[in-house]
Write a protein that holds these residues in place. Structure first.
Motif, short mmCIF file in Angstrom:
data_model
loop_
_atom_site.label_atom_id
_atom_site.label_comp_id
_atom_site.label_asym_id
_atom_site.label_seq_id
_atom_site.Cartn_x
_atom_site.Cartn_y
_atom_site.Cartn_z
N GLY A 35 0.81 -1.20 0.00
CA GLY A 35 0.00 0.00 0.00
C GLY A 35 0.85 1.25 0.00
N TRP A 36 0.28 2.31 -0.54
CA TRP A 36 0.85 3.65 -0.43
C TRP A 36 -0.12 4.49 0.40
N PHE A 37 0.41 5.10 1.44
CA PHE A 37 -0.36 5.99 2.30
C PHE A 37 0.24 7.38 2.20
N ARG A 38 -0.52 8.37 2.65
CA ARG A 38 0.04 9.71 2.75
C ARG A 38 -0.49 10.39 4.00
N GLN A 39 0.31 11.32 4.49
CA GLN A 39 -0.09 12.07 5.67
C GLN A 39 0.28 13.53 5.49
N ALA A 40 -0.73 14.36 5.45
CA ALA A 40 -0.53 15.80 5.35
C ALA A 40 -0.45 16.37 6.76
N PRO A 41 0.17 17.54 6.93
CA PRO A 41 0.30 18.14 8.25
C PRO A 41 -1.06 18.30 8.93
N GLY A 42 -1.14 17.82 10.17
CA GLY A 42 -2.36 17.96 10.94
C GLY A 42 -3.47 16.99 10.56
N GLU A 44 -4.72 12.80 9.50
CA GLU A 44 -4.43 11.39 9.73
C GLU A 44 -3.82 10.77 8.47
N ARG A 45 -3.09 9.71 8.68
CA ARG A 45 -2.53 8.97 7.55
C ARG A 45 -3.67 8.27 6.81
N GLU A 46 -3.68 8.42 5.50
CA GLU A 46 -4.76 7.85 4.71
C GLU A 46 -4.20 6.98 3.58
N LEU A 47 -4.97 5.94 3.27
CA LEU A 47 -4.57 5.09 2.15
C LEU A 47 -4.77 5.83 0.84
N VAL A 48 -3.77 5.74 -0.03
CA VAL A 48 -3.86 6.31 -1.37
C VAL A 48 -4.14 5.20 -2.37
N ALA A 49 -3.36 4.14 -2.29
CA ALA A 49 -3.52 3.04 -3.23
C ALA A 49 -3.01 1.76 -2.58
N ALA A 50 -3.62 0.66 -2.96
CA ALA A 50 -3.18 -0.63 -2.43
C ALA A 50 -3.26 -1.68 -3.52
N MET A 51 -2.41 -2.66 -3.40
CA MET A 51 -2.37 -3.76 -4.37
C MET A 51 -2.32 -5.07 -3.61
N LEU A 52 -3.23 -5.96 -3.93
CA LEU A 52 -3.22 -7.28 -3.34
C LEU A 52 -1.93 -8.00 -3.71
N TRP A 53 -1.53 -8.95 -2.89
CA TRP A 53 -0.23 -9.59 -3.06
C TRP A 53 -0.04 -10.17 -4.46
N ASN A 54 -1.15 -10.65 -5.07
CA ASN A 54 -0.99 -11.28 -6.38
C ASN A 54 -1.06 -10.29 -7.53
N GLY A 55 -1.24 -9.03 -7.21
CA GLY A 55 -1.27 -8.00 -8.24
C GLY A 55 -2.57 -7.91 -9.00
N ASP A 56 -3.52 -8.78 -8.71
CA ASP A 56 -4.75 -8.81 -9.48
C ASP A 56 -5.73 -7.71 -9.08
N ASN A 57 -5.71 -7.32 -7.85
CA ASN A 57 -6.67 -6.33 -7.37
C ASN A 57 -5.95 -5.10 -6.86
N THR A 58 -6.44 -3.95 -7.27
CA THR A 58 -5.92 -2.69 -6.77
C THR A 58 -7.07 -1.84 -6.25
N HIS A 59 -6.74 -0.95 -5.35
CA HIS A 59 -7.75 -0.07 -4.76
C HIS A 59 -7.16 1.33 -4.67
N TYR A 60 -7.97 2.32 -4.99
CA TYR A 60 -7.54 3.71 -4.90
C TYR A 60 -8.56 4.51 -4.12
N THR A 61 -8.08 5.45 -3.34
CA THR A 61 -9.00 6.36 -2.71
C THR A 61 -9.62 7.25 -3.79
N ASP A 62 -10.83 7.70 -3.56
CA ASP A 62 -11.58 8.41 -4.59
C ASP A 62 -10.83 9.62 -5.13
N SER A 63 -10.13 10.32 -4.27
CA SER A 63 -9.51 11.59 -4.68
C SER A 63 -8.35 11.41 -5.65
#
Length: 124
Positions: A35-42, A44-63
């Motif tokens: 997964g890739w997360f990001r945290q802006a000042p002030g 919470e850390r939020e998920l940006v993108a994630a990939m299942l171990w087999n690479g078949d499924n990915t998820h992105y935050t709406d923004s």
């Protein structure tokens, strides 16, 4: 143990692109959910993108849907986050994470391994 090191952050103008890299050592990331997360000042850390171990499924935050792409290179044991059409609100420290769970969690607490982060600043 897995060690993760991010790179590729920097200063970019709005509308520009960057590619972040997350290089792993210690174990192969092939069997880890990533997964890739990001945290802006002030904020919470939020998920940006994630990939299942087999690479078949990915998820992105709406923004970032349609602008960011998570990918992997198993031979290089590296995960990437390609970011385009960057906006000032994308400014944050970006973290790479990995875990052995068989699903791509959106919760930072469910990732076992973390990198030190790389800073991305998008100027308007």
């Amino acid at each position: 143990q897995v060690q993760l090191v991010e790179s590729g952050g920097g200063l970019v103008s709005a509308g520009g692109s960057l590619r972040l890299s997350c290089s792993a050592s210690g174990r192969t990331l092939r069997t880890y959910t990533k997964g890739w997360f990001r945290q802006a000042p002030g904020k919470e850390r939020e998920l940006v993108a994630a990939m299942l171990w087999n690479g078949d499924n990915t998820h992105y935050t709406d923004s970032v849907e349609g602008r960011f792409t998570i990918s992997r290179d198993n031979a290089k044991n590296t995960v990437y986050l390609k970011m385009k059409s960057l906006k000032p609100k994308d400014t944050a420290v970006y973290y790479c994470a990995a875990d052995r769970k068989g699903y791509a969690s959106v919760y930072a607490s469910e990732y076992e391994y973390w990198g030190q982060g790389t800073k991305v600043t998008v100027s308007s």
